[in-house]
Enzyme design. Structure first.
Site, PDB file in Angstrom:
ATOM      1  CE1 TYR A  51     -28.909 -10.248 -52.142  1.00 38.16           C
ATOM      2  CE2 TYR A  51     -29.026 -10.525 -49.763  1.00 38.16           C
ATOM      3  CZ  TYR A  51     -29.376 -10.931 -51.037  1.00 38.16           C
ATOM      4  OH  TYR A  51     -30.201 -12.027 -51.208  1.00 38.16           O
ATOM      5  N   PRO A 200     -40.918 -13.620 -49.430  1.00 36.93           N
ATOM      6  CG  PRO A 200     -40.652 -13.399 -47.118  1.00 36.93           C
ATOM      7  CD  PRO A 200     -39.893 -13.313 -48.418  1.00 36.93           C
ATOM      8  CG  LEU A 201     -43.449 -10.029 -46.830  1.00 34.71           C
ATOM      9  CD1 LEU A 201     -43.083  -8.758 -46.079  1.00 34.71           C
ATOM     10  CD2 LEU A 201     -44.645 -10.713 -46.170  1.00 34.71           C
TER      11      LEU A 201
END
Length: 308
Positions: A51, A200-201
């Site tokens: 990341y 999750p969104l």
């Protein structure tokens, strides 16, 4: 905030995904977002060496300082980083030491292989991870993007060789992406492995920011390369159905997204990314709705097999 278990670790049911750190936001914004999450009761932080090409870990290490002991810190390895990747024992050790340096810590609470490595037997990877556990550099180990068959193979290998076993798996799961229900969730239940849903969104579809007939917000995911693939009329119509379900019960779409995932006992923590302190605070407060069996059945009737 409620806590659940990942192996020996107690984690908040709402976690902070740190994939935006070092990519979409800089060090000051990352620190402010992190502290907002901590102040809202979040103790589970999930990042990865890739990341921001290492910057997410660096920003976390610089920001946490004396607050390191307050958090359960998870990171991942295995994706290509500085020309290396995979799960060989040698690379496992190298990647862990590099993450420890960037995170400015002596230990990683949950160390996860980011994806399966077809070139390395899982027993070899587990052997390298087991060395880290025995050395005190890692408390628990997990995996990401593993199938039920791969989870079973890893668990069998760990048991046969007396090695540390995976205590978690992190796969994509949301109201819009329900593939884990086919067999991974049941395998987690059988093996006693915690499930950690990522995305999750659904790339922002379930935040409530994107509604049918409204322009996409500037500087949002809807404006990047994935926008045309994700924010389709069909998906936005599904968002409207979910939003109506939540709103008639005096809840938000965001609360539905978190609470529906947490209605599955095997789910330990819902890790959502955030770019601002306000987003981090909102996500932390979205996990308090206890859905009834009737409500869960109705959700299945509204959209039984969602897939972005």
């Amino acid at each position: 905030m409620e806590k659940r278990r990942i192996g020996s670790l107690d984690v908040s049911v709402a976690g902070l995904g740190c994939n935006n750190f070092g990519w979409r936001i800089g060090p000051d914004e990352s620190k402010a977002t992190l502290f907002a999450a901590l102040d809202a009761g979040v103790n589970f932080l999930d990042t990865a060496d890739v990341y921001g090409a290492g910057k997410s870990e660096e920003y976390l290490g610089n920001a946490l300082g004396d607050r390191r002991k307050e958090v359960v810190l998870a990171t991942k390895f295995g994706m290509e980083m500085a020309g290396q990747s995979g799960g060989s024992p040698t690379y496992v050790r190298q990647a862990a030491d590099a993450s420890l340096r960037r995170l400015k810590t002596d230990w990683i609470d949950l160390y996860q292989i980011h994806k399966p490595d077809p070139k390395t037997p899982i027993a070899d990877t587990l052997g390298g991870l087991n060395e880290l556990v025995r050395a005190g550099k890692v408390r628990e180990i997990g995996c990401s993007n593993f199938s039920s068959e791969q989870l079973r193979e890893a668990n069998d290998a760990a048991g046969a060789m007396g090695l540390a076993r995976f205590v978690s798996v992190q796969n994509e799961y949301s109201l819009f992406h329900r593939e884990p229900e086919e067999n991974v969730l049941s395998e987690c239940q059988r093996l006693g492995i915690a499930f950690i849903p990522y995305f999750p969104l659904a790339s922002g579809l379930l935040t409530g920011k994107y509604r049918k007939g409204r322009p996409l917000p500037e500087a949002s995911r809807g404006k990047d390369q994935w926008g045309p693939k994700v924010f389709t009329d069909e998906n936005l119509e599904a968002v409207e159905r979910f939003a109506r379900f939540a709103e008639t019960r005096h809840h938000t779409l965001l609360e539905l997204a978190f609470s529906w995932l947490l209605a599955h006992d095997v789910v330990a923590s819902v890790i959502a990314g955030a770019k601002t302190p306000q987003q981090a605070t909102a996500n932390a407060g979205a996990a308090n709705w206890r859905l009834t069996a009737e409500e869960l059945s109705e959700i299945d009737r509204i959209f039984p097999d969602g897939e972005v």
